[in-house]
Design an enzyme around this catalytic site. Structure first.
Site, PDB file in Angstrom:
ATOM      1  N   ASP A  49       0.818  -1.206   0.000  1.00 13.21           N
ATOM      2  CA  ASP A  49       0.000   0.000   0.000  1.00 13.21           C
ATOM      3  C   ASP A  49       0.855   1.261   0.000  1.00 13.21           C
ATOM      4  OD1 ASP A  49      -2.306  -1.605   0.239  1.00 13.21           O
ATOM      5  OD2 ASP A  49      -2.140  -1.626   2.423  1.00 13.21           O
ATOM      6  N   TYR A  77       5.869  -9.813   6.978  1.00 14.95           N
ATOM      7  CA  TYR A  77       5.812  -8.367   7.165  1.00 14.95           C
ATOM      8  C   TYR A  77       6.174  -8.047   8.611  1.00 14.95           C
ATOM      9  CZ  TYR A  77       3.330  -7.187   2.791  1.00 14.95           C
ATOM     10  OH  TYR A  77       2.986  -6.974   1.474  1.00 14.95           O
TER      11      TYR A  77
END
Length: 246
Positions: free
Chosen positions: A52, A109
Site C-alpha cells: 500500500d 511483514y
C-alpha cells in the site's frame, strides 16, 4: 525470458506498488528504469505483493518477462543507475518458464513501533508511541486472536463490491511481538494478506491494549463476521515487507 528480481524501497513518497496514472508508484518507477535500459516497453512486470501507499520493502519479489537474455550483473547495475535512490534492485536471477510469481509459500511483514525515544533517522520507518508504554505480553495475547484461519472482511480495506470477488478468508501462520533494539516489532507470517489487513489488525490491537474504541470481545465478534468494519487503520510508515519465500 523470465527473471526474478528482489527489490528494496522506502515507500514514504510513493502511492504503493501498483502502477497508476499521474501518481508516483514503485512499479511505475521500476517500469521507467527498465524501459530506459532496454530501450523498449515490450516487457511484463508483476510484483508478488501489492504494498500500500507508504509501505516499505526489503525483499519485494518481481517477475520480469523480456524478449532477450541479459548479462545479469551489467543489467542489474544499469537498472540501479536508472532507478531513484529510494529504490534498489538487490538481486536478479533467471527462473524457469513455468515459474509463477503467485506461487508464494509465505510472506513476512514487520510492523515497528517506538515507544521510547525517537531516532530522527528512523522516523520514516516506525510508529512513534513515546507517550504510551507497551505491555508486550498483553499485546501478544490480543494479537493471538488473529492467528489461524478467519474471515478478515471486517479487518480489510476492501469495498463491498470487492468482497464479492476477493476471498476474505485467510490464514495467518503466526504473529510474534518482540523487543528488538529498543523497539517493538510485530512480525506477521502468512501466504497472503488483504489490503490494509495488517495495519487494521495492529491498529485494533493497540487500541484494545489502551482500552480505546474496541474490546477483545468485539475483536472476536468481527472475526466471526459480526458487527461493523473496523475503522482503525494504523499509519503505513511502520510496515515493511521483510521477505517472500517460494
Amino acid at each position: 525470458m523470465k527473471l526474478l528480481l528482489s527489490i528494496s524501497y522506502d515507500g514514504t513518497d510513493y502511492n504503493g506498488w501498483i502502477i497508476q496514472p499521474k501518481v508516483k508508484t514503485i512499479q511505475g518507477e521500476l517500469t521507467k528504469a527498465i524501459s530506459l535500459v532496454t530501450k523498449t516497453n515490450n516487457f511484463k512486470l508483476m510484483g508478488a505483493s501489492k504494498t500500500d501507499s507508504g509501505v516499505h520493502a526489503l525483499d519485494q519479489k518481481v517477475l520480469l518477462e523480456i524478449e532477450f537474455k541479459p548479462e545479469l550483473s551489467r543489467f542489474q547495475r544499469a537498472i540501479n543507475n536508472a532507478l531513484p535512490s529510494d529504490i534498489i534492485l538487490n538481486s536478479i536471477d533467471f527462473v524457469d518458464d513455468d515459474f509463477s510469481i503467485r506461487n508464494v509459500k509465505q510472506k513476512q511483514y514487520v510492523y515497528t513501533i517506538n515507544d521510547r525515544n525517537t531516532n530522527i533517522f528512523d522516523q520514516r520507518f516506525e510508529l512513534n508511541l513515546k507517550d504510551f508504554k507497551i505491555d508486550i505480553k498483553r499485546l501478544q495475547d490480543i494479537l493471538n486472536l488473529f492467528v489461524g484461519k478467519h474471515d478478515f472482511k471486517l479487518f480489510s480495506g476492501l469495498t463491498l463490491d470487492e468482497q464479492l470477488t476477493i476471498n476474505t478468508i485467510r490464514t495467518i501462520d503466526s504473529i510474534k511481538v518482540i523487543d528488538q533494539d529498543s523497539k517493538i516489532k510485530i512480525i506477521f507470517e502468512a501466504k497472503s494478506f488483504i489490503r490494509y489487513q495488517i495495519r487494521m489488525i495492529v491498529g485494533a490491537s493497540l487500541h484494545c491494549l489502551q482500552n480505546k474504541r474496541i474490546t477483545i470481545e468485539q475483536i472476536k465478534e468481527k472475526l466471526n463476521g459480526i458487527g461493523e468494519k473496523s475503522t482503525i487503520v494504523i499509519d503505513s510508515k511502520g510496515l515493511v515487507l521483510q521477505h517472500i519465500t517460494f
